[in-house]
Design an enzyme around this catalytic site. Structure first.
Site, PDB file in Angstrom:
ATOM      1  N   TYR A   1      38.039  51.181  43.080  1.00 10.93           N
ATOM      2  CA  TYR A   1      37.918  50.045  44.007  1.00 10.93           C
ATOM      3  C   TYR A   1      36.491  49.963  44.544  1.00 10.93           C
ATOM      4  CZ  TYR A   1      38.952  46.900  47.901  1.00 10.93           C
ATOM      5  OH  TYR A   1      38.960  45.842  48.759  1.00 10.93           O
TER       6      TYR A   1
ATOM      7  N   SER B   1      33.468  44.427  49.896  1.00 11.86           N
ATOM      8  CA  SER B   1      34.026  45.329  50.905  1.00 11.86           C
ATOM      9  C   SER B   1      32.968  46.345  51.293  1.00 11.86           C
ATOM     10  CB  SER B   1      35.243  46.062  50.327  1.00 11.86           C
ATOM     11  OG  SER B   1      35.642  47.119  51.165  1.00 11.86           O
TER      12      SER B   1
END
Length: 253
Positions: A147, A137
């Site tokens: 994350y 990402s």
């Protein structure tokens, strides 16, 4: 025919990888926790494209179940040519407020499972060739709780592995989309529009996958499937981390 193994294949980018690869006449091994959704997708792809589709129901937060998938990757009688490490989920960004067991499971799925499956795939692919796509990402380039940290690890390791094992015929690509229209946000209980993200920043899942497959075929270590996100990544490298982390509190990528 080439065979691809895709984790997190029952929905989102994983299902889109499955659809596009089946349309290219690749046989598939689909991995996810949700048996019904996985079987439904598998049958649809068999019917529409005439490809062979295996299904493995596994929770990649559980070591024994990761090992079952690794064993399939290691099977010399039915070799895998492409591994797509796509399984993952999001948590609220306030680490101290989250249940630590949830955070550990998050780490296991995003990092440990990906590492174990890469290890099995590399041992099988070295010398004969193959590709690995790790779905990371743009969050991996900015400061954004665990994350971001998980995705940053995946990007860094992919870069190294691509350089190291490219000489043995294996490419490793970290695919780094931004906000993408999938069921990822719905699974977190967020309705469309609740992320507070401008419409211009949303990407189409089909395009993300097409670009990822193209960049993997070209042997690129990192794939950012959007010019606007390439610019964001470039800015993130020079802006103070306090500023980028403040902006990153909005949404999930």
């Amino acid at each position: 025919m080439p065979t691809a193994l895709i984790t997190g294949a029952s929905a989102g980018l994983g299902a889109e990888f499955a659809r596009q690869l089946a349309a290219r006449q690749a046989d598939l091994v689909l991995v996810a926790r949700t048996a019904d959704a996985l079987e439904s997708l598998a049958q649809r792809l068999r019917d529409e494209h005439g490809v062979h589709v295996e299904v493995i129901t596994a929770d990649l937060a559980v070591e024994a179940e990761v090992q079952r998938v690794a064993d399939r990757l290691s099977d010399p009688a039915a070799p895998i040519d492409l591994l797509v490490n796509n399984a993952g989920f999001g948590l609220p960004l306030q680490f101290a407020d989250n249940d630590i067991d949830d955070e550990v499971r998050h780490l296991r799925v995003h990092v440990e499972a990906s590492m174990r499956l890469m290890h099995a795939a590399l041992r099988s692919m070295r010398g004969r060739g193959g590709r690995i796509i790790n779905v990371a990402s743009v969050a991996g380039f900015i400061s954004r709780s665990t994350y971001s940290a998980c995705k940053s690890w995946l990007i860094g390791f992919s870069r190294w592995a691509n350089a190291e094992y490219g000489r043995e015929g294996v490419s490793v690509t970290a695919l780094c989309p931004g906000f993408t229209h999938t069921s990822f946000h719905e699974r977190m209980g967020l309705a469309p529009g609740q992320e507070g993200v401008p419409a211009v920043l949303w990407l189409d899942a089909a395009r993300v996958v097409r670009v990822g497959l193209r960049d993997a075929s070209l042997g690129r270590a990192v794939s950012v499937p959007s010019i606007r996100y390439m610019l964001i990544v470039a800015l993130a490298r020079v802006l103070p981390s306090g500023l980028t982390s403040g902006v990153a509190r909005r949404g999930r990528v």
